[in-house]
Design a protein around this motif. Structure first.
Motif, PDB file in Angstrom:
ATOM      1  N   ARG A  67       0.836  -1.205   0.000  1.00 53.48           N
ATOM      2  CA  ARG A  67       0.000   0.000   0.000  1.00 53.48           C
ATOM      3  C   ARG A  67       0.871   1.255   0.000  1.00 53.48           C
ATOM      4  NH1 ARG A  67      -5.206  -0.865   0.781  1.00 53.48           N
ATOM      5  NH2 ARG A  67      -5.862  -2.947   1.408  1.00 53.48           N
ATOM      6  N   GLY A  68       0.304   2.326  -0.510  1.00 54.53           N
ATOM      7  CA  GLY A  68       0.958   3.655  -0.418  1.00 54.53           C
ATOM      8  C   GLY A  68       2.097   3.878  -1.395  1.00 54.53           C
ATOM      9  N   LEU A  69       2.197   3.035  -2.416  1.00 54.54           N
ATOM     10  CA  LEU A  69       3.309   3.200  -3.378  1.00 54.54           C
ATOM     11  C   LEU A  69       2.968   4.294  -4.393  1.00 54.54           C
ATOM     12  CD1 LEU A  69       4.017  -0.569  -4.149  1.00 54.54           C
ATOM     13  CD2 LEU A  69       5.386   0.930  -2.695  1.00 54.54           C
ATOM     14  N   ARG A  70       4.004   5.016  -4.805  1.00 53.93           N
ATOM     15  CA  ARG A  70       3.821   6.043  -5.834  1.00 53.93           C
ATOM     16  C   ARG A  70       4.946   5.946  -6.857  1.00 53.93           C
ATOM     17  NH1 ARG A  70      -0.016   9.593  -5.217  1.00 53.93           N
ATOM     18  NH2 ARG A  70      -1.124   9.566  -3.233  1.00 53.93           N
ATOM     19  N   TYR A  71       4.607   6.253  -8.094  1.00 50.03           N
ATOM     20  CA  TYR A  71       5.628   6.320  -9.153  1.00 50.03           C
ATOM     21  C   TYR A  71       6.478   7.568  -8.944  1.00 50.03           C
ATOM     22  CZ  TYR A  71       3.016   2.735 -11.685  1.00 50.03           C
ATOM     23  OH  TYR A  71       2.399   1.566 -12.043  1.00 50.03           O
ATOM     24  N   SER A  72       7.564   7.625  -9.688  1.00 46.43           N
ATOM     25  CA  SER A  72       8.480   8.756  -9.546  1.00 46.43           C
ATOM     26  C   SER A  72       7.838  10.091  -9.942  1.00 46.43           C
ATOM     27  CB  SER A  72       9.743   8.508 -10.374  1.00 46.43           C
ATOM     28  OG  SER A  72       9.391   8.138 -11.687  1.00 46.43           O
ATOM     29  N   ASP A  73       6.723  10.055 -10.679  1.00 45.35           N
ATOM     30  CA  ASP A  73       6.038  11.314 -11.019  1.00 45.35           C
ATOM     31  C   ASP A  73       4.913  11.631 -10.030  1.00 45.35           C
ATOM     32  OD1 ASP A  73       4.160   9.418 -11.677  1.00 45.35           O
ATOM     33  OD2 ASP A  73       3.710  10.222 -13.665  1.00 45.35           O
ATOM     34  N   GLY A  74       4.798  10.830  -8.990  1.00 41.12           N
ATOM     35  CA  GLY A  74       3.820  11.110  -7.942  1.00 41.12           C
ATOM     36  C   GLY A  74       2.503  10.371  -8.093  1.00 41.12           C
ATOM     37  N   THR A  75       2.276   9.729  -9.243  1.00 36.49           N
ATOM     38  CA  THR A  75       1.025   8.990  -9.456  1.00 36.49           C
ATOM     39  C   THR A  75       0.995   7.762  -8.541  1.00 36.49           C
ATOM     40  OG1 THR A  75       1.415   9.508 -11.766  1.00 36.49           O
ATOM     41  CG2 THR A  75      -0.426   8.025 -11.306  1.00 36.49           C
ATOM     42  N   ALA A  76      -0.200   7.463  -8.027  1.00 36.52           N
ATOM     43  CA  ALA A  76      -0.337   6.287  -7.160  1.00 36.52           C
ATOM     44  C   ALA A  76      -0.227   5.006  -7.982  1.00 36.52           C
ATOM     45  CB  ALA A  76      -1.685   6.333  -6.456  1.00 36.52           C
ATOM     46  N   VAL A  77       0.432   3.998  -7.411  1.00 31.83           N
ATOM     47  CA  VAL A  77       0.553   2.703  -8.098  1.00 31.83           C
ATOM     48  C   VAL A  77      -0.706   1.896  -7.826  1.00 31.83           C
ATOM     49  CG1 VAL A  77       1.911   0.578  -8.287  1.00 31.83           C
ATOM     50  CG2 VAL A  77       3.058   2.747  -7.782  1.00 31.83           C
ATOM     51  N   ARG A  78      -1.335   1.372  -8.872  1.00 30.06           N
ATOM     52  CA  ARG A  78      -2.542   0.557  -8.717  1.00 30.06           C
ATOM     53  C   ARG A  78      -2.267  -0.855  -9.210  1.00 30.06           C
ATOM     54  NH1 ARG A  78      -6.397   4.162 -12.264  1.00 30.06           N
ATOM     55  NH2 ARG A  78      -4.557   3.868 -13.537  1.00 30.06           N
ATOM     56  N   ALA A  79      -2.992  -1.796  -8.669  1.00 31.85           N
ATOM     57  CA  ALA A  79      -2.808  -3.195  -9.077  1.00 31.85           C
ATOM     58  C   ALA A  79      -3.083  -3.353 -10.572  1.00 31.85           C
ATOM     59  CB  ALA A  79      -3.726  -4.101  -8.266  1.00 31.85           C
ATOM     60  N   SER A  80      -4.044  -2.590 -11.074  1.00 32.10           N
ATOM     61  CA  SER A  80      -4.403  -2.727 -12.494  1.00 32.10           C
ATOM     62  C   SER A  80      -3.315  -2.204 -13.432  1.00 32.10           C
ATOM     63  CB  SER A  80      -5.727  -2.007 -12.774  1.00 32.10           C
ATOM     64  OG  SER A  80      -5.605  -0.645 -12.413  1.00 32.10           O
ATOM     65  N   ASP A  81      -2.323  -1.520 -12.878  1.00 34.71           N
ATOM     66  CA  ASP A  81      -1.192  -1.110 -13.723  1.00 34.71           C
ATOM     67  C   ASP A  81      -0.401  -2.342 -14.185  1.00 34.71           C
ATOM     68  OD1 ASP A  81      -1.844   1.507 -13.283  1.00 34.71           O
ATOM     69  OD2 ASP A  81      -0.315   1.844 -11.739  1.00 34.71           O
ATOM     70  N   TYR A  82      -0.496  -3.406 -13.368  1.00 34.33           N
ATOM     71  CA  TYR A  82       0.360  -4.559 -13.671  1.00 34.33           C
ATOM     72  C   TYR A  82      -0.011  -5.261 -14.983  1.00 34.33           C
ATOM     73  CZ  TYR A  82       3.766  -8.139 -13.011  1.00 34.33           C
ATOM     74  OH  TYR A  82       4.850  -8.950 -13.210  1.00 34.33           O
ATOM     75  N   PRO A  83      -1.309  -5.647 -15.150  1.00 34.55           N
ATOM     76  CA  PRO A  83      -1.644  -6.257 -16.448  1.00 34.55           C
ATOM     77  C   PRO A  83      -1.293  -5.335 -17.609  1.00 34.55           C
ATOM     78  CG  PRO A  83      -3.580  -6.199 -14.988  1.00 34.55           C
ATOM     79  CD  PRO A  83      -2.446  -5.622 -14.228  1.00 34.55           C
ATOM     80  N   TYR A  84      -1.484  -4.020 -17.405  1.00 32.51           N
ATOM     81  CA  TYR A  84      -1.147  -3.072 -18.481  1.00 32.51           C
ATOM     82  C   TYR A  84       0.360  -3.120 -18.772  1.00 32.51           C
ATOM     83  CZ  TYR A  84      -0.569   1.045 -21.291  1.00 32.51           C
ATOM     84  OH  TYR A  84      -0.233   1.871 -22.340  1.00 32.51           O
ATOM     85  N   SER A  85       1.170  -3.159 -17.710  1.00 34.03           N
ATOM     86  CA  SER A  85       2.634  -3.182 -17.892  1.00 34.03           C
ATOM     87  C   SER A  85       3.061  -4.416 -18.680  1.00 34.03           C
ATOM     88  CB  SER A  85       3.348  -3.171 -16.535  1.00 34.03           C
ATOM     89  OG  SER A  85       2.944  -2.052 -15.795  1.00 34.03           O
ATOM     90  N   ILE A  86       2.439  -5.563 -18.344  1.00 35.02           N
ATOM     91  CA  ILE A  86       2.797  -6.811 -19.034  1.00 35.02           C
ATOM     92  C   ILE A  86       2.374  -6.729 -20.508  1.00 35.02           C
ATOM     93  CG2 ILE A  86       2.443  -9.331 -19.102  1.00 35.02           C
ATOM     94  CD1 ILE A  86       4.059  -8.290 -16.675  1.00 35.02           C
ATOM     95  N   GLU A  87       1.185  -6.178 -20.729  1.00 38.82           N
ATOM     96  CA  GLU A  87       0.712  -6.065 -22.117  1.00 38.82           C
ATOM     97  C   GLU A  87       1.597  -5.102 -22.913  1.00 38.82           C
ATOM     98  OE1 GLU A  87      -3.855  -7.051 -20.801  1.00 38.82           O
ATOM     99  OE2 GLU A  87      -3.419  -5.065 -21.601  1.00 38.82           O
ATOM    100  N   ARG A  88       2.018  -4.030 -22.262  1.00 36.78           N
ATOM    101  CA  ARG A  88       2.918  -3.079 -22.944  1.00 36.78           C
ATOM    102  C   ARG A  88       4.236  -3.777 -23.301  1.00 36.78           C
ATOM    103  NH1 ARG A  88       7.087   0.681 -21.744  1.00 36.78           N
ATOM    104  NH2 ARG A  88       6.962   2.480 -23.140  1.00 36.78           N
ATOM    105  N   MET A  89       4.749  -4.568 -22.344  1.00 39.89           N
ATOM    106  CA  MET A  89       6.007  -5.286 -22.575  1.00 39.89           C
ATOM    107  C   MET A  89       5.891  -6.230 -23.784  1.00 39.89           C
ATOM    108  SD  MET A  89       7.183  -8.591 -22.016  1.00 39.89           S
ATOM    109  CE  MET A  89       6.199  -9.277 -20.713  1.00 39.89           C
TER     110      MET A  89
END
Lengths: 505, 316
Positions: A67-89
């Motif tokens: 919990r409470g993770l943020r990207y280097s630009d300040g955006t909150a990290v969400r679980a749904s970012d993960y499937p997107y990251s894999i699809e982007r890869m």
């Protein structure tokens, strides 16, 4: 750094030069302990709150996002970012995506454009739960998840090469100020320490500036004169400068073996190496110390395929002895009636690989073969020898781990890896015993590897006895700093110099 | 003049077309130069290689691949295979270093080539001439990579009076730019100074025995005026011709070794890296850039010839 990273977009990068920066800037669900040697190969939770919960059949991996993770630009990290990251890869596409597309449900369809998403990965933003389903059990999948290419990037990150302006990530450092093929900077991420992720260093240096220097002589001279601070471990130290470095900079220079296998492949489907005696003769005659001298000491001799530092490396004696036995090898070849058999030896241009081939060709001739060299350009070497039309008899090959797991090395001994193009099983080994053992051992989760270490070792001893390849050692790389840096920073077995542990004297 | 320009433009287009076709074909002829296999990575499956081949158009007929690549080059949209970066932006980024190297070195080698050549001719047969001949031969026979490495070792690594390679943009810090360029200029110039001084010496000696020079002297014109207005001016024609070609070659990325040894990140170094990766688009662009530079400068040289020697006309 003498060689520019292939890409600075984390989901395209594959080379050492790139991942040593990405490892500390883009964290995935899992990562590796920041330690030297075998402890450094141990998986630890990254952005996941714990190691995966793996189903009994080994096909479902469950994680919960911290919990409470943020990207280097300040955006909150969400679980749904993960499937997107894999699809982007997959879409972008990353060179190692077959580690995912071969196993994750729906990933191959997505790769081929037959599906709009990877159905095997689901995420729930409310609970932070991420579930990954595999088509079949794949023990090394936890290692795959630790690749920086499978790290989190924000949903909506453009699916194109962002090497010039890398996307935000979660890590101790932020990759910035990229001038392609010239320089880039890693700036300390001030937020990262607040995430309190255990066992991941938050970094000491505020800024790390990396310059690409085409002339490695200059690179080494600048470090020796303390005008630059780190000689990149992915570069080769100029042999002419080595004595000076060893005498003047003894306290800031070391040779660091990295888990890798350097070997001569012996095509088991083609004369003369379809005859086991021919393969044994090569293994008997080989002087590994001579090859280490050729590499100016940057080769730690070995005869087993699983290198030191990887679970399953055998501790037994070399089956054909540690000392070269030329007379014995000549006798064996005579007995097999293979004296004078023509052999074409394939090799690369770059030093010391060309010199390895010079030595090896000379050795084959001494044993009694009629060997000639075939040296080709580095860029086309592996596609050429991996093409069925070439079907080479023997030559240079190496494997630097993708991840610290014996199954990554045994990919090269797996009969299923024999392909008409891009073949990696150069010896074309298709041994029923190896296949049976691989089916069993490959399914053991990476987090439980120690439980089958003896079985991997037994398999590797068998491979060495059958002399399917002639292994001569593991590559060592230079750790070489200026006197401005403390020399006690971590040298990681996978990512080399751990820049997040660097500190000023 | 108009006819001259039209003829030059047509010949330039033909030269560039021929060079681009040849370069493209050379890369197709290299065994296993299939970029799809290299782009796919060592662990790719045959299906993934095939997908890359289709999406990049590597399975199109050769002529179509050539036309597609050339179309992208001309529109500025071409990207490299290996790093997938815009080739034009990479060249734009590399051009200041190459311009700095070529213009600075070009001036140095032309100036010292003329001074040494003239001096050697005036002192022909004497000790100074012999000493300059030996120096010129040393310069001509010393490879740039060796001279560069030796210069860097002694002057940048041991004595540390010069920086150990690298490029600082002129706009960022003019003094530092000069400091970083001095050694590359000197190293690149040495070979050319040797060649130019030998060519000029021979031309000057030939010209000095011409009737019109004897006539000029007989008319009582001062020796300095004879040398500058009659001898040097006429002896300069082959030197200018040589200089324009050499300068164009360096400008078009020909100083691969100097740029690599001194880590200048210029066009030549970019070409060298791309050749090593068998990356066709950047190589094609750099080759065409070099060819354009040669053709344009050679046209400008012809104009200059007409100025130097009124017997040469641009018509015909």
């Amino acid at each position: 750094m003498g060689t520019a990273p292939d890409y600075l977009d984390p989901q395209l990068a594959y080379t050492t030069q790139a991942v040593e920066a990405h490892w500390i800037s883009y964290t995935g669900l899992l990562t590796y302990r920041h330690e030297e040697g075998e402890p450094g190969t141990q998986l630890i939770p990254g952005l996941a709150d714990a190691l995966p919960r793996i189903s009994d059949d080994g096909k479902t991996y469950e994680f919960t996002l911290r919990r409470g993770l943020r990207y280097s630009d300040g955006t909150a990290v969400r679980a749904s970012d993960y499937p997107y990251s894999i699809e982007r890869m997959i879409r972008i596409p990353w060179g190692g995506r077959s580690f995912v597309t071969n196993y994750v449900v729906g990933a191959a369809d997505f790769d081929a454009g037959r599906a709009r998403s990877v159905s095997g990965i689901t995420a729930d933003d409310a609970t932070g739960r991420i579930t990954i389903r595999l088509r079949e059990a794949y023990g090394a999948f936890s290692n795959v998840l630790a690749f920086p290419a499978l790290a989190f990037v924000p949903r909506g990150t453009a699916i194109r090469n962002l090497s010039n302006d890398p996307p935000p990530g979660v890590g101790a450092y932020i990759l910035t100020d990229v001038v392609p093929n010239r320089s880039f900077t890693l700036r300390k991420n001030p937020e990262f320490a607040s995430f309190r992720i255990p066992d991941i260093p938050t970094g000491n240096l505020d800024t790390i500036r990396v310059n690409i220097v085409s002339n490695t002589n200059s690179e080494a001279q600048q470090v020796l004169n303390n005008q630059a601070d780190i000689f990149d471990s992915g570069d080769t130290l100029p042999p002419a400068l080595l004595p000076q470095i060893e005498s003047q900079a003894r306290d800031r220079f070391a040779r660091k073996p990295v888990p890798s296998t350097f070997y001569f492949f012996l095509n088991t489907t083609k004369p003369p190496f379809n005859n086991e005696k021919a393969r044994i003769a090569v293994n008997m005659a080989m002087d590994r110390d001579a090859l280490s001298r050729i590499a100016s000491g940057f080769l730690e001799t070995d005869c087993f395929f699983i290198p030191r530092g990887i679970v399953g490396h055998p501790t037994s004696e070399c089956p054909y002895g540690d000392r070269p036995d030329l007379a014995g090898a000549q006798r064996m070849l005579r007995d097999a009636g293979l004296e004078g058999a023509p052999v074409t030896v394939w090799g690369q241009e770059r030093s010391p690989r060309k010199e390895y081939i010079d030595y090896y060709t000379d050795l084959l001739n001494k044993i009694g073969f009629r060997a000639t060299e075939r040296i080709i350009a580095d860029t086309v070497y592996f596609p050429t020898i991996g093409n069925a039309r070439t079907d080479p008899q023997t030559g240079f090959a190496d494997w630097l781990q993708d991840f610290p797991n014996p199954s990554d090395f045994y990919l090269l001994m797996d009969g299923r890896s024999i392909q008409p193009t891009n073949n990696q099983n150069f010896s074309k080994v298709n041994d029923p015993f190896i296949q049976r053992e691989l089916r069993r051992l490959n399914a053991v989760p990476a987090t439980e590897l120690d439980s089958v270490a003896d079985e991997w070792a037994a398999l590797d001893e068998y491979t060495a006895r059958r002399a399917y390849v002639a292994v001569y050692g593991a590559e060592a790389v230079p750790k070489f700093f200026s006197n401005k840096l403390n020399f006690d920073s971590v040298f990681h077995p996978l990512y080399f110099n751990d820049w997040s542990t660097l500190s000023l004297r | 003049m108009a006819r001259f320009v039209i003829r030059r433009v047509i010949s330039m287009v033909l030269v560039l077309f021929a060079i681009s076709v040849l370069t493209f074909l050379i890369f197709q002829a290299i065994p296993n130069g299939d970029p799809a296999v290299r782009l796919a990575g060592r662990t790719a499956t045959p299906e993934q290689i095939e997908l890359i081949r289709q999406s990049w158009g590597f399975d199109d007929p050769l002529w179509q691949q050539y036309l597609t690549t050339m179309g992208k080059i001309l529109s500025g949209d071409v990207i490299s295979y290996t790093q997938q970066l815009s080739v034009m932006s990479q060249i734009k980024q590399a051009l200041p270093a190459t311009l700095s190297l070529s213009i600075g070195a070009g001036i140095i080698w032309l100036f010292f080539g003329i001074v040494f050549g003239l001096f050697s001719a005036i002192k022909a047969g004497k000790f100074t001439d012999r000493a300059l001949t030996v120096l010129a031969l040393i310069g001509v026979s010393t490879p740039v990579f060796l001279l560069g490495a030796v210069a860097l070792y002694f002057l940048a690594f041991k004595v540390q009076i010069f920086p150990n390679g690298g490029y600082v943009p002129l706009t960022q810090d003019p003094i530092d730019w000069l400091y970083h360029m001095l050694l590359p200029w000197m190293v690149l110039s040495v070979l050319f100074i040797g060649v130019y001084s030998r060519v000029l010496r021979s031309n000057v000696l030939d010209t000095m025995s011409e009737d019109y020079v004897r006539t000029a002297r007989a008319k009582g014109i001062s020796e300095k005026r004879v040398m500058v207005r009659h001898v040097l001016r006429n002896s300069m024609i082959p030197i200018i011709s040589l200089w324009s070609l050499d300068f164009a070659a360096v400008l078009g990325g020909g100083a691969i070794l100097t740029e690599s040894v001194f880590n200048l990140h210029g066009v030549g170094q970019y070409a060298a890296d791309s050749i090593q990766q068998l990356d066709v688009p950047p190589v094609l662009v750099v080759v065409m850039l070099g060819a354009s530079a040669v053709v344009v400068l050679s046209a400008l040289t012809d104009v200059l010839f007409a100025f130097l020697d009124p017997r040469i006309r641009l018509t015909g």
